[in-house]
Design an enzyme around this catalytic site. Structure first.
Site, PDB file in Angstrom:
ATOM      1  N   ARG A  59       0.875  -1.177   0.000  1.00 12.45           N
ATOM      2  CA  ARG A  59       0.000   0.000   0.000  1.00 12.45           C
ATOM      3  C   ARG A  59       0.911   1.226   0.000  1.00 12.45           C
ATOM      4  O   ARG A  59       2.129   1.109   0.127  1.00 12.45           O
ATOM      5  CB  ARG A  59      -0.994   0.026   1.170  1.00 12.45           C
ATOM      6  CG  ARG A  59      -0.710  -0.796   2.362  1.00 12.45           C
ATOM      7  CD  ARG A  59       0.498  -0.355   3.116  1.00 12.45           C
ATOM      8  NE  ARG A  59       0.410   1.051   3.462  1.00 12.45           N
ATOM      9  CZ  ARG A  59       1.424   1.820   3.727  1.00 12.45           C
ATOM     10  NH1 ARG A  59       2.669   1.347   3.671  1.00 12.45           N
ATOM     11  NH2 ARG A  59       1.272   3.094   4.048  1.00 12.45           N
ATOM     12  N   GLY A  60       0.311   2.392  -0.111  1.00  8.41           N
ATOM     13  CA  GLY A  60       1.118   3.607  -0.191  1.00  8.41           C
ATOM     14  C   GLY A  60       1.232   4.023  -1.649  1.00  8.41           C
ATOM     15  O   GLY A  60       1.429   3.174  -2.533  1.00  8.41           O
ATOM     16  N   ALA A  61       1.105   5.329  -1.882  1.00  7.32           N
ATOM     17  CA  ALA A  61       1.012   5.847  -3.250  1.00  7.32           C
ATOM     18  C   ALA A  61       2.147   5.341  -4.143  1.00  7.32           C
ATOM     19  O   ALA A  61       1.910   4.756  -5.203  1.00  7.32           O
ATOM     20  CB  ALA A  61       1.014   7.381  -3.204  1.00  7.32           C
ATOM     21  N   ARG A  64      -7.433  -0.173  -6.685  1.00  9.88           N
ATOM     22  CA  ARG A  64      -7.709   0.850  -5.666  1.00  9.88           C
ATOM     23  C   ARG A  64      -7.887   2.191  -6.372  1.00  9.88           C
ATOM     24  O   ARG A  64      -7.134   2.507  -7.297  1.00  9.88           O
ATOM     25  CB  ARG A  64      -6.581   0.926  -4.614  1.00  9.88           C
ATOM     26  CG  ARG A  64      -6.515  -0.355  -3.750  1.00  9.88           C
ATOM     27  CD  ARG A  64      -5.628  -0.169  -2.542  1.00  9.88           C
ATOM     28  NE  ARG A  64      -6.224   0.720  -1.565  1.00  9.88           N
ATOM     29  CZ  ARG A  64      -5.542   1.294  -0.570  1.00  9.88           C
ATOM     30  NH1 ARG A  64      -4.257   1.057  -0.440  1.00  9.88           N
ATOM     31  NH2 ARG A  64      -6.168   2.089   0.281  1.00  9.88           N
ATOM     32  N   GLN A 124      -1.630   1.767  10.169  1.00  8.23           N
ATOM     33  CA  GLN A 124      -0.358   1.842   9.436  1.00  8.23           C
ATOM     34  C   GLN A 124       0.707   2.603  10.226  1.00  8.23           C
ATOM     35  O   GLN A 124       1.892   2.356  10.072  1.00  8.23           O
ATOM     36  CB  GLN A 124      -0.555   2.524   8.075  1.00  8.23           C
ATOM     37  CG  GLN A 124      -1.345   1.731   7.057  1.00  8.23           C
ATOM     38  CD  GLN A 124      -2.821   2.093   7.085  1.00  8.23           C
ATOM     39  OE1 GLN A 124      -3.341   2.532   8.115  1.00  8.23           O
ATOM     40  NE2 GLN A 124      -3.510   1.899   5.984  1.00  8.23           N
ATOM     41  N   ASP A 127      -1.686  10.823  -1.318  1.00  8.69           N
ATOM     42  CA  ASP A 127      -2.027   9.774  -2.281  1.00  8.69           C
ATOM     43  C   ASP A 127      -2.441  10.358  -3.626  1.00  8.69           C
ATOM     44  O   ASP A 127      -2.351   9.687  -4.657  1.00  8.69           O
ATOM     45  CB  ASP A 127      -3.125   8.872  -1.725  1.00  8.69           C
ATOM     46  CG  ASP A 127      -2.595   8.026  -0.591  1.00  8.69           C
ATOM     47  OD1 ASP A 127      -2.558   8.516   0.553  1.00  8.69           O
ATOM     48  OD2 ASP A 127      -2.172   6.891  -0.860  1.00  8.69           O
ATOM     49  N   ASN A 168      -5.093  12.270   1.416  1.00 10.16           N
ATOM     50  CA  ASN A 168      -4.183  11.414   2.178  1.00 10.16           C
ATOM     51  C   ASN A 168      -5.042  10.593   3.132  1.00 10.16           C
ATOM     52  O   ASN A 168      -6.268  10.754   3.199  1.00 10.16           O
ATOM     53  CB  ASN A 168      -3.139  12.276   2.918  1.00 10.16           C
ATOM     54  CG  ASN A 168      -2.002  11.456   3.497  1.00 10.16           C
ATOM     55  OD1 ASN A 168      -1.453  10.593   2.821  1.00 10.16           O
ATOM     56  ND2 ASN A 168      -1.662  11.677   4.749  1.00 10.16           N
ATOM     57  N   LYS A 169      -4.409   9.723   3.863  1.00 12.66           N
ATOM     58  CA  LYS A 169      -5.135   8.813   4.760  1.00 12.66           C
ATOM     59  C   LYS A 169      -6.176   9.548   5.597  1.00 12.66           C
ATOM     60  O   LYS A 169      -5.925  10.638   6.097  1.00 12.66           O
ATOM     61  CB  LYS A 169      -4.106   8.128   5.674  1.00 12.66           C
ATOM     62  CG  LYS A 169      -4.642   7.090   6.635  1.00 12.66           C
ATOM     63  CD  LYS A 169      -5.458   6.001   5.983  1.00 12.66           C
ATOM     64  CE  LYS A 169      -4.739   5.292   4.863  1.00 12.66           C
ATOM     65  NZ  LYS A 169      -5.663   4.509   3.990  1.00 12.66           N
TER      66      LYS A 169
END
Lengths: 371, 371
Positions: free
Chosen positions: A54-56, A95, A208, A249, A259-260
């Site tokens: 995960r993560g951009a 996603r 996370q 993201d 973002n998250k």
């Protein structure tokens, strides 16, 4: 970055079998460090959707390698080009929020055509996959250099006191290919001997922060404290935060940041308490077509189980516990939008800029479409 | 309120043995509903400190009954009055932020003197304990009536659409003696046939929202959805919240509110998105001596284990899991301050007022000390 003293990226090609892509399966960290083999594009899609990765930046790199695996698979297909094209379409749906995924797939598809042999497609997609990964690592490294300068300036004003940096989610090397975005300046500052301490938002529901960022920082020896996501405002009210540093993201060309989920709340607190709030992002997270984050960036909604249950260690065994009544409803939006007006600056691989159209296009003039 | 159709308060005297105080042990809800007997003041201190009971009103009521149990114990002591006085001092230290605890102890101590017999002390403390509990329940009931009017007004503007109310932590009947503060208007509106839906912040680290508020609402048949604490800002940005309704553990006479950590962040989001933000509080939570919440209200710091571990059901058994590496640091501030400038109004047992000194003293003129 290092794991138990050995250098790892978050994704790489198997050393002796170049038809295997390897990743760190992030689902069981920090309790278990597992390396996973991906051999098909479907493996990559599952790994992205179910958040082994995960993560951009890492999603983008994984998508790049996914297209390479699709090309390898295409050897046995009657219409290899069509197979790779369709794999790309499937990959893009894994996603929705981070633009890196779609951008990596597009970049791969743009390099291909019906005139190429399968062998050429394999070679092209591998080259591009590696380029995407290398560029991501390099951009994060540069972000570290620019962010270090920022931290250095704060340190000078702080008379050598410890610099307290608050971060949300994991914008660490596990979210990119190496270094991380928000963590790159942290690692750079720590390595430069600046005394820093990191407040790590645990980042519910998937934790996370508590699982990944804390583990990263611990591996690197950076002092940190895990806090509930609720705590940041209180810490800022009491001058216990010198800088908020988060990732992105997807970023509009006007400086709005997806973002998250929960990032927006920290940005509001930073604004209210006059704490600088910076977003670190390789320019690959810019969406050059969007100007309004709240209206235009799609926000992923994930399953209720990620809220209702959580995994941890019980008697040294990974165990999932139910936190609510079985019949409770729960909702799970994965991201939120921080409007540019709440952001002090963007730290990119080309330098730091204000979060507005003019400043962003000044750093990235080649992206400016003439009206 | 009702549990499986049977009416309960959160604290009461044992029906056949008036020397026993009974509580719902809230630690294992919603998975287990346990009633616990308290027979000594030390039982009460542990129950408060270890959060078998929690919430401003209930802590006050428990402290009231704790002083009664101390008076019962005093029968066997050489200096009964001194014993009760010392018990009061101990009780007051159990938790620092909610003023109800200290206020209940003070009220009990002020009713006693060295001239009383132990029998009189027992009788006085029992009367006052019951008065504190009854007044709390009555105040919350009145808050429901005033809050219902507020919700009714929103419903009229909403053309019969469902009213979405966001709440943080548990300011429900489990946090008071009955009805709750923030939940009293919710129950009243639901019972009046207004269509409402509640966004329940899970409220890390102890998950009072996901465990207690959700359970309360489910028992009462009020539609609700549990959300991570990170989600409220996103929901407000997208017009999915009509009203934020929270409780208070201590309120300055200028309208600053100490409530569960994270409340401040929701108030900031409500302000930024023009969502009304109301605090429901019986006037027992006012601290008539304090004018600056951030500077003057003590914020409790609890153990790191509440952040690093969590309890839930695994294979139908209550199980605690470790969420982080064993060596991670964590911090755990239990409350934060929402400055009055972010609050739309206070819902008290005497009506709704603006969060400022003039409006508060207009509702409670007897508390106004002449300069």
């Amino acid at each position: 970055m290092n794991v138990n003293g050995i250098h790892f990226r978050s994704i790489w090609l198997h050393k002796s079998n170049p038809e295997i892509v390897q990743i760190i399966d992030q689902r069981n960290l920090p309790h278990e460090f597992n390396i996973e083999d991906l051999t098909t594009v479907d493996d990559v899609i599952s790994a992205i959707r179910d958040m082994h990765v995960r993560g951009a930046g890492l999603i983008g790199a994984a998508a790049g390698f996914g297209m390479y695996l699709a090309a390898l698979e295409a050897v046995s297909k009657s219409d290899p080009y069509k197979y790779v094209m369709q794999a790309g379409l499937k990959l893009k749906t894994a996603r929705p929020t981070a633009i890196n995924l779609a951008a990596a797939v597009e970049r791969q598809l743009n390099s291909l055509s019906n005139n190429l042999t399968v062998k050429q497609m394999i070679s092209y997609t591998l080259n591009i996959a590696q380029a995407i990964a290398d560029e991501d690592a390099q951009a994060c490294y540069q972000i570290g250099i620019h962010g270090l300068e920022l931290i250095n300036n704060i340190a000078k004003q702080n008379n050598g006191e410890v610099i307290n940096i608050l971060t949300h989610c994991n914008a660490g090397w596990l979210a990119f290919v190496d270094h991380g975005s928000a963590t790159a300046p942290i690692y750079a500052a720590h390595d430069a001997g600046i005394r820093i301490h990191v407040w790590v938002d645990e980042t519910r529901p998937r934790n996370q922060g508590a699982r990944l960022t804390a583990w990263e920082l611990e591996q690197h020896g950076v002092p940190f404290t895990i806090i509930p996501d609720n705590a940041g405002g209180h810490l800022m009210q009491h001058n216990l935060v010198d800088l908020v540093l988060v990732g992105s993201d997807r970023t509009t060309y006007t400086g709005d940041v997806a973002n998250k989920i929960g990032t927006y709340l920290k940005a509001l607190a930073a604004k209210d308490t006059h704490v600088p709030f910076y977003v670190a992002l390789p320019s690959s997270t810019f969406d050059w077509n969007l100007h309004d984050g709240i209206l235009q960036i799609p926000i992923e909604e994930r399953g209720a189980d990620e809220v209702k249950t959580i995994q941890g260690l019980a008697h040294n065994k990974l165990t999932t516990v139910l936190l609510t009544t079985p019949t409770s409803n729960a909702s799970n939006f994965a991201f939120d939008i921080t409007p540019s007006r709440l952001i002090t600056g963007l730290i990119t691989e080309r330098g730091i800029c204000e979060p507005n159209q003019d400043a962003i296009f000044k750093l990235f003039p080649e992206k400016h479409k003439l009206d």
